[in-house]
Design a protein around this motif. Structure first.
Motif, PDB file in Angstrom:
ATOM      1  N   TYR A 118      -4.523   7.153   9.354  1.00  0.00           N
ATOM      2  CA  TYR A 118      -5.169   6.019   8.696  1.00  0.00           C
ATOM      3  C   TYR A 118      -5.951   6.555   7.496  1.00  0.00           C
ATOM      4  O   TYR A 118      -6.844   7.406   7.643  1.00  0.00           O
ATOM      5  CB  TYR A 118      -6.097   5.306   9.676  1.00  0.00           C
ATOM      6  N   VAL A 119      -5.598   6.054   6.323  1.00  0.00           N
ATOM      7  CA  VAL A 119      -6.141   6.558   5.054  1.00  0.00           C
ATOM      8  C   VAL A 119      -6.868   5.420   4.345  1.00  0.00           C
ATOM      9  O   VAL A 119      -6.305   4.330   4.180  1.00  0.00           O
ATOM     10  CB  VAL A 119      -5.016   7.106   4.142  1.00  0.00           C
ATOM     11  N   CYS A 129      -7.137   0.405   2.623  1.00  0.00           N
ATOM     12  CA  CYS A 129      -6.640   1.361   3.604  1.00  0.00           C
ATOM     13  C   CYS A 129      -5.118   1.287   3.647  1.00  0.00           C
ATOM     14  O   CYS A 129      -4.519   0.230   3.388  1.00  0.00           O
ATOM     15  CB  CYS A 129      -7.207   1.079   4.994  1.00  0.00           C
ATOM     16  N   ALA A 130      -4.498   2.416   3.972  1.00  0.00           N
ATOM     17  CA  ALA A 130      -3.040   2.505   4.065  1.00  0.00           C
ATOM     18  C   ALA A 130      -2.680   3.380   5.256  1.00  0.00           C
ATOM     19  O   ALA A 130      -3.559   3.935   5.941  1.00  0.00           O
ATOM     20  CB  ALA A 130      -2.448   3.063   2.767  1.00  0.00           C
ATOM     21  N   PHE A 131      -1.362   3.526   5.501  1.00  0.00           N
ATOM     22  CA  PHE A 131      -0.860   4.278   6.649  1.00  0.00           C
ATOM     23  C   PHE A 131       0.041   5.393   6.132  1.00  0.00           C
ATOM     24  O   PHE A 131       0.964   5.148   5.352  1.00  0.00           O
ATOM     25  CB  PHE A 131      -0.093   3.367   7.602  1.00  0.00           C
ATOM     26  N   LEU A 139       3.363   7.276   2.204  1.00  0.00           N
ATOM     27  CA  LEU A 139       2.620   6.078   2.556  1.00  0.00           C
ATOM     28  C   LEU A 139       3.580   4.940   2.845  1.00  0.00           C
ATOM     29  O   LEU A 139       4.600   4.782   2.152  1.00  0.00           O
ATOM     30  CB  LEU A 139       1.682   5.685   1.408  1.00  0.00           C
ATOM     31  N   GLU A 140       3.276   4.169   3.882  1.00  0.00           N
ATOM     32  CA  GLU A 140       4.122   3.031   4.216  1.00  0.00           C
ATOM     33  C   GLU A 140       4.165   2.047   3.050  1.00  0.00           C
ATOM     34  O   GLU A 140       3.155   1.806   2.383  1.00  0.00           O
ATOM     35  CB  GLU A 140       3.613   2.330   5.471  1.00  0.00           C
ATOM     36  N   ARG A 148       1.722  -0.386   1.300  1.00  0.00           N
ATOM     37  CA  ARG A 148       1.230  -1.379   2.247  1.00  0.00           C
ATOM     38  C   ARG A 148      -0.266  -1.110   2.490  1.00  0.00           C
ATOM     39  O   ARG A 148      -0.647  -0.066   3.020  1.00  0.00           O
ATOM     40  CB  ARG A 148       1.996  -1.289   3.561  1.00  0.00           C
ATOM     41  N   MET A 149      -1.100  -2.066   2.101  1.00  0.00           N
ATOM     42  CA  MET A 149      -2.538  -1.879   2.174  1.00  0.00           C
ATOM     43  C   MET A 149      -3.190  -3.015   2.937  1.00  0.00           C
ATOM     44  O   MET A 149      -2.649  -4.116   3.026  1.00  0.00           O
ATOM     45  CB  MET A 149      -3.136  -1.794   0.758  1.00  0.00           C
TER      46      MET A 149
END
Length: 844
Positions: A118-119, A129-131, A139-140, A148-149
């Motif tokens: 989790y970023v 935040c992103a994954f 990043l997704e 994706r945020m």
């Protein structure tokens, strides 16, 4: 120009030498340092996340996320760019923020447990935040192809420099951060998970009052050490403004706060708010000296016994709000002491008298208590079933009456520590790894009540502040905004010399004289100071508390700073010859060398004894100050100065005698023409004349560009009538020049040189300056009254006689001054450059 060229030549050489010594220091330890070149221009590293299973280190930076293998730092660094669109960056700038801050600073990296990280980043003051997929290190992406945020408000700070902490507990994120754009609202919250379970603190200064969040820790109870079925807890450490102290200034206090993992808020009161939020004050104080450290800057969590949560200890790094100079201290708090205070009495402010008292009675079940088997047996399976009186009480009384107190293990003055990590020794004791604001790593051994400085290692050439220290497999990963260093952190092999190895004797290290290496030993040390005894076995022949005398040859007037390293919380004292030009600066001594200050200087610090209240003296440093070649230095210089002063006094007396002779000559020469004539009062009055003389003699200050700007009135006779004119006298100063040139009533700086050669010549040859002095002299002679200016009375004949008298006075003064110049020019002293003060006295 020569000095500038020499500086330009020496500067690169010094830089190369510094870089060479830095590289040699790290190379000798077998360590590595990575910088902007290896990181491909990525900077502003703020957060680290280490996968201890694989050794992969993830680093959050500005607009990027990096990954590198700590086991092989020679491999290329992986990089993900996550920046802010230009339109959003410009919108951030229009809101009053700087372009530098309107980027995406990665502040949060946490494992989710499902192969993702989790970023979260500031994202131009709009946290997002992103994954991050670990398998592909990408990043997704959303359906539109972008990242994706999801919103990061409450999870990540808005501003890159805001204080912030977060911890992951069983896949749920708990954070302490600001919750609005202005940075005026603060929350400790459960930031992820089901929507109905996302709760936060109450917006009240009783709960959080301008906090600076430092650290957080998740303490998970094991089944073996938790017979009562107590809930797991999350602890937050921060510094806030104390509301309980009624003072004129804002007093900061360090706090520890606790919330429970199963807390879901109240049914009516404290809806979506913590029902278990309690906080207590941390006190880091050395009671014998009364010194208290009230600002918490970092916390490191460790377990004295691995696998036993009840043995958890928190090492806190402190400084003081009231100390103007650099100061750092380390205190350690146990989890049992914290829980004991949180289970004790509450503190309450009685609004009628504004005094804090203990509230009575406390409702049942106990407010702020975590769920356990006993509460569940009474029917309180969840916090939603708690009575309103319990929730109301905990809402109004989050602060505890007692404090969690500890004595400092270490105090360093003159140094600012920014980060702390702790290695537990196999025996009793620990090693503190302390990062400084100058890019250095210090290692300090703590055994019982004694602390010993082991090493001071410069890591980064740019002297950047250390903001991350991670310990992994006997190594320390030390980071700054630009660099990453990997250094060894455990084992006696860290200490390459007998002296350093002897300082680690309490950690089980001993110097092997045959192999000349530091090895671990199981032999118990003897009685007394084990470090001091171990140091005596080295070639230097000195111990920690019995240092050898360092002889220093000094010269008179030299300013010295005699160092004395203070590790104990107790203050250090100096024994030295009585001299008023000494001042203790931290534990070191600042002094000015004089004949009375020569002799022996001894610094003694109070070390920890068998108990906290039983300190033992330890001699830290000893110096012997002697004059460097005193026969050719100090005595001759003093005698020479006395001779110069005597010559100046003699010349001054001769000048006074010559001036009196000149005045008598002028008076005697013009006494006959003045007899029988009444001189009209048509010149400068005595009051104005004294004002003018006083202004001309105004002391000169080098910091002032204009010292005198004053208008004074002069009376001048033209064609037998008196006219009044106003003249402005202005004195301009120029820093760095050697004197001034006078012309009429305007005094301006002469930047010809720095020694006053041409300036003194101007003082001797300037006719305007002589005319100015003559006019003042004539004004004093013509007017002997102090009253109001008399009106012009007389006829054309008296006015004409007055003109003749003035003309005669000017001629006589000019001849006399010319003769005086010729006489003074014959003296050898006046052929050499003269000081500025003499130039002024000769000119006016």
């Amino acid at each position: 120009m020569r000095g500038g060229r020499a500086t330009m030549i020496l500067l690169p050489a010094v830089c190369l030498l510094c870089a060479a010594s830095w590289a040699a220091t790290l190379g000798g330890l077998g360590d590595l340092v990575l910088g902007p070149r290896e990181f491909k221009g990525v900077t502003n590293f703020s957060t680290f996340l280490l996968d201890r299973a694989t050794g992969m280190l993830f680093m959050g930076a500005r607009d990027a996320i990096l990954a590198l293998d700590t086991n092989n730092l020679q491999q290329p660094v992986k990089k993900i760019v996550w920046d802010v669109p230009e339109r959003k960056r410009q919108s951030c700038v229009t809101k009053g923020k700087t372009e530098v801050d309107c980027n995406n600073y990665i502040r949060l990296l946490q494992f989710l447990g499902d192969g993702r990280i989790y970023v979260c980043g500031t994202y131009a003051f709009d946290p997002q935040c992103a994954f991050l997929e670990l398998s592909t290190f990408t990043l997704e992406r959303a359906q539109d192809g972008g990242v994706r945020m999801e919103t990061g408000k409450g999870k990540c700070p808005f501003e890159p420099s805001q204080h912030y902490t977060a911890v992951m507990a069983d896949g749920t994120l708990y954070t302490a951060a600001t919750s609005n754009f202005l940075g005026t609202l603060f929350d400790i919250s459960r930031a992820t998970g089901p929507e109905q379970g996302r709760i936060r603190t109450e917006q009240s200064i009783n709960w959080l009052n301008d906090p600076e969040f430092v650290s957080s820790a998740f303490i998970q109870q094991s089944a073996e050490s938790n017979p009562t079925g107590d809930d797991d807890k999350i602890y937050f450490f921060f510094t806030e403004v104390a509301k309980e102290y009624d003072l004129y200034t804002k007093v900061k206090v360090p706090r520890v706060a606790r919330v429970c993992k199963s807390d879901v808020g109240g049914m009516k009161t404290l809806q979506r708010r913590w029902t278990t939020f309690l906080k207590a004050q941390l006190v880091c104080e050395d009671k014998p000296s009364g010194q208290r450290y009230n600002v918490l800057t970092d916390v490191f969590t460790t377990q004295q016994t691995p696998g036993d949560p009840s043995s958890t200890h928190f090492y806190g790094l402190f400084t003081s709000q009231w100390e103007r100079e650099e100061l750092s201290a380390v205190c350690v708090f146990s989890l049992s002491d914290i829980n004991k205070v949180l289970n004790g009495p509450f503190k309450e402010l009685k609004k009628t008298s504004e005094n804090w008292i203990n509230p009575e009675p406390v409702p049942t079940p106990r407010p702020g208590q975590c769920l356990n088997d006993a509460l569940k047996a009474e029917g309180f399976e969840t916090s939603l079933k708690l009575p309103d009186k319990v929730l109301t009480f905990v809402r109004d009384h989050p602060l505890m009456e007692n404090s969690v107190s500890a004595a400092p293990l270490l105090v360093r003055k003159g140094i600012t520590y920014t980060k702390l990590a702790v290695t537990q020794a196999e025996r009793k004791g620990a090693v503190l790894h302390l990062g400084t604001d100058r890019g250095e790593l210090h290692r300090v051994a703590v055994v019982d009540q004694n602390t010993t400085l082991l090493q001071e290692i410069p890591l980064f050439p740019s002297q950047e502040p250390i903001n991350n220290i991670l310990l992994h497999q006997g190594r320390a990963l030390v980071g700054s905004p630009l660099y990453l260093a990997r250094v060894s952190a455990e084992g006696c092999g860290l200490y390459p010399s007998c002296e350093v190895c002897a300082r680690a004797r309490g950690l089980g290290c001993e110097w092997n004289t045959k192999e000349e290496v530091c090895k671990e030993t199981t032999a118990e040390p003897g009685s007394g100071d084990i470090v001091d005894e171990a140091l005596r076995k080295c070639v230097i022949g000195e111990g920690r508390c019995s240092p050898s005398i360092r002889e220093m040859r000094v010269s008179l007037g030299l300013r010295l700073l005699l160092p004395c390293v203070q590790l104990s919380p107790r203050p250090c004292s100096w024994e030295h010859p009585p001299d008023r030009h000494t001042r203790q600066r931290h534990s070191s001594l600042e002094m000015v060398v004089s004949e009375k200050s020569l002799g022996k200087y001894v610094c003694t610090c109070q070390e920890g004894g068998p108990s906290v209240r039983d300190p033992t003296p330890c001699r830290r440093a000893e110096y012997q100050l002697t004059l460097e070649d005193p026969t050719a230095g100090g005595a001759v210089a003093v005698a020479g100065n006395r001779h110069v002063v005597a010559v100046y006094i003699l010349l001054f007396c001769l000048g006074v005698v010559l001036g009196m002779c000149l005045l008598y000559f002028l008076t005697h020469r013009h006494s006959r023409p003045c007899q029988g004539h009444h001189l009209p009062d048509n010149s400068v009055s005595s009051e104005k004349g004294r004002e003018l003389l006083g202004s001309s003699a105004t002391p000169q200050s080098p910091s002032s560009a204009t010292l005198l700007s004053e208008g004074f009135t002069l009376t001048e006779k033209r064609n037998g009538t008196a006219t009044t004119t106003t003249t402005s006298s202005t004195l301009h100063s120029s820093q760095g020049n050697g004197g001034h040139h006078y012309s009429g009533t305007l005094v301006s700086s002469n930047p010809s040189n720095g020694h006053g050669n041409s300036i003194y010549g101007n003082c001797r040859r300037s006719s305007g300056s002589l005319k100015f002095a003559t006019e003042i002299l004539a004004a004093d002679m013509l007017d002997g009254r102090t009253g109001e200016r008399a009106k012009l009375r007389g006829v054309e004949r008296e006015a004409r006689q007055g003109d003749e008298v003035e003309k005669g006075l000017r001629d006589g003064a000019g001849d006399g001054m010319k003769g005086l110049e010729e006489d003074l020019a014959s003296f050898p002293m006046f052929k050499s450059p003269a000081p500025l003060a003499k130039c002024e006295e000769s000119s006016i």
